[in-house]
Design a protein around this motif. Structure first.
Motif, mmCIF file in Angstrom:
data_model
loop_
_atom_site.group_PDB
_atom_site.id
_atom_site.type_symbol
_atom_site.label_atom_id
_atom_site.label_comp_id
_atom_site.label_asym_id
_atom_site.label_seq_id
_atom_site.Cartn_x
_atom_site.Cartn_y
_atom_site.Cartn_z
ATOM 1 N N UNK A 136 6.761 -4.130 -11.975
ATOM 2 C CA UNK A 136 7.133 -3.672 -10.633
ATOM 3 C C UNK A 136 8.593 -3.995 -10.308
ATOM 4 N N UNK A 137 9.064 -5.168 -10.713
ATOM 5 C CA UNK A 137 10.458 -5.544 -10.464
ATOM 6 C C UNK A 137 11.398 -4.595 -11.189
ATOM 7 N N UNK A 138 11.054 -4.196 -12.399
ATOM 8 C CA UNK A 138 11.913 -3.324 -13.183
ATOM 9 C C UNK A 138 11.856 -1.862 -12.747
ATOM 10 N N UNK A 139 10.888 -1.521 -11.917
ATOM 11 C CA UNK A 139 10.770 -0.146 -11.416
ATOM 12 C C UNK A 139 11.573 0.084 -10.139
ATOM 13 N N UNK A 140 12.399 -0.872 -9.756
ATOM 14 C CA UNK A 140 13.155 -0.770 -8.510
ATOM 15 C C UNK A 140 13.899 0.559 -8.364
ATOM 16 N N UNK A 141 14.554 1.071 -9.398
ATOM 17 C CA UNK A 141 15.271 2.344 -9.198
ATOM 18 C C UNK A 141 14.368 3.515 -8.786
ATOM 19 N N UNK A 142 13.121 3.511 -9.194
ATOM 20 C CA UNK A 142 12.224 4.626 -8.850
ATOM 21 C C UNK A 142 11.134 4.198 -7.859
ATOM 22 N N UNK A 143 11.243 2.992 -7.341
ATOM 23 C CA UNK A 143 10.219 2.465 -6.433
ATOM 24 C C UNK A 143 10.042 3.340 -5.198
ATOM 25 N N UNK A 144 11.133 3.892 -4.661
ATOM 26 C CA UNK A 144 11.059 4.756 -3.475
ATOM 27 C C UNK A 144 10.066 5.901 -3.697
ATOM 28 N N UNK A 145 10.136 6.521 -4.857
ATOM 29 C CA UNK A 145 9.278 7.666 -5.159
ATOM 30 C C UNK A 145 7.830 7.226 -5.400
ATOM 31 N N UNK A 146 7.665 6.105 -6.076
ATOM 32 C CA UNK A 146 6.318 5.590 -6.318
ATOM 33 C C UNK A 146 5.632 5.191 -5.010
ATOM 34 N N UNK A 147 6.372 4.532 -4.128
ATOM 35 C CA UNK A 147 5.804 4.133 -2.835
ATOM 36 C C UNK A 147 5.495 5.349 -1.970
ATOM 37 N N UNK A 148 6.355 6.369 -2.002
ATOM 38 C CA UNK A 148 6.100 7.603 -1.255
ATOM 39 C C UNK A 148 4.840 8.295 -1.749
ATOM 40 N N UNK A 149 4.688 8.399 -3.060
ATOM 41 C CA UNK A 149 3.481 8.983 -3.651
ATOM 42 C C UNK A 149 2.249 8.176 -3.251
ATOM 43 N N UNK A 150 2.368 6.857 -3.336
ATOM 44 C CA UNK A 150 1.245 5.984 -3.001
ATOM 45 C C UNK A 150 0.815 6.169 -1.540
ATOM 46 N N UNK A 151 1.794 6.178 -0.643
ATOM 47 C CA UNK A 151 1.492 6.257 0.779
ATOM 48 C C UNK A 151 1.012 7.650 1.197
ATOM 49 N N UNK A 152 1.636 8.695 0.680
ATOM 50 C CA UNK A 152 1.332 10.056 1.144
ATOM 51 C C UNK A 152 0.198 10.744 0.389
ATOM 52 N N UNK A 153 0.005 10.383 -0.873
ATOM 53 C CA UNK A 153 -0.987 11.078 -1.692
ATOM 54 C C UNK A 153 -2.131 10.169 -2.116
ATOM 55 N N UNK A 154 -1.813 9.025 -2.728
ATOM 56 C CA UNK A 154 -2.842 8.148 -3.272
ATOM 57 C C UNK A 154 -3.782 7.614 -2.204
ATOM 58 N N UNK A 155 -3.240 6.986 -1.165
ATOM 59 C CA UNK A 155 -4.078 6.367 -0.132
ATOM 60 C C UNK A 155 -4.988 7.375 0.557
ATOM 61 N N UNK A 156 -4.487 8.556 0.988
ATOM 62 C CA UNK A 156 -5.404 9.510 1.635
ATOM 63 C C UNK A 156 -6.556 9.973 0.720
ATOM 64 N N UNK A 157 -6.318 10.025 -0.577
ATOM 65 C CA UNK A 157 -7.358 10.507 -1.504
ATOM 66 C C UNK A 157 -8.260 9.379 -1.982
ATOM 67 N N UNK A 158 -7.645 8.288 -2.466
ATOM 68 C CA UNK A 158 -8.408 7.219 -3.125
ATOM 69 C C UNK A 158 -8.513 5.928 -2.323
ATOM 70 N N UNK A 159 -7.682 5.769 -1.313
ATOM 71 C CA UNK A 159 -7.641 4.516 -0.560
ATOM 72 C C UNK A 159 -6.677 3.538 -1.223
ATOM 73 N N UNK A 160 -6.442 2.390 -0.579
ATOM 74 C CA UNK A 160 -5.510 1.405 -1.146
ATOM 75 C C UNK A 160 -5.972 0.858 -2.485
ATOM 76 N N UNK A 161 -4.992 0.518 -3.322
ATOM 77 C CA UNK A 161 -5.276 -0.052 -4.643
ATOM 78 C C UNK A 161 -5.966 -1.390 -4.474
#
Length: 161
Positions: A136-161
């Protein structure tokens, strides 16, 4: 023979009122388990679901999750991003921006998390936490996109990890 029925209730306090008392308890050498509030440690830790077990910090290093007072009565539970002498840079796993404090403002060290209502703790020195942290620390450059996907797509479909 009489039956005793115990009930529990949960009371919520503002962090500015509650956390200074937690700091006093930690300074006395006790451990404290806190229910997490906020979304700054997403995706691994969720608001009002997970808990952190805190102790008084003895040593700190980059990558450690800590409770810090970043301004008077404003506390955050974030990961240490950088240590430069007495200056500490913090970043929540779910944050893109950093926050700063002094070494003496680190008031608690997290030694483990209780996730998803489990009774077993995920310790911060276990393989699972170290692996998660490493990537997770090394994904900092792409974290914005991963968090956006998680919040907008993942959570509504599957719920929080």
């Amino acid at each position: 023979m009489s039956k005793t029925t115990l009930t529990t209730s949960e009371i919520q306090f503002a962090n500015a009122e509650f956390l200074p008392e937690v700091v006093k308890i930690l300074n006395e050498g006790h451990t404290v388990t806190l229910r997490l509030r906020g979304y700054s440690m997403r995706p691994f830790l969720e608001n009002d679901r997970d808990k952190a077990l805190l102790v008084k910090p003895s040593t700190i290093k980059v990558g450690d999750p800590v409770l810090a007072e970043i301004s008077p009565n404003h506390f955050v539970l974030h990961r240490i991003d950088r240590i430069d002498g007495d200056n500490i840079t913090l970043r929540g796993d779910g944050n893109l921006k950093v926050e700063h404090c002094k070494k003496e403002n680190i008031v608690g060290a997290v030694i483990g998390f209780y996730r998803k209502g489990r009774k077993d703790m995920d310790t911060t020195d276990c393989r699972k936490w170290k692996l998660y942290s490493f990537f997770w620390i090394r994904l900092l450059p792409v974290r914005r996109y991963l968090l956006g996907f998680y919040r907008r797509i993942w959570i509504p479909i599957f719920g929080p990890i």
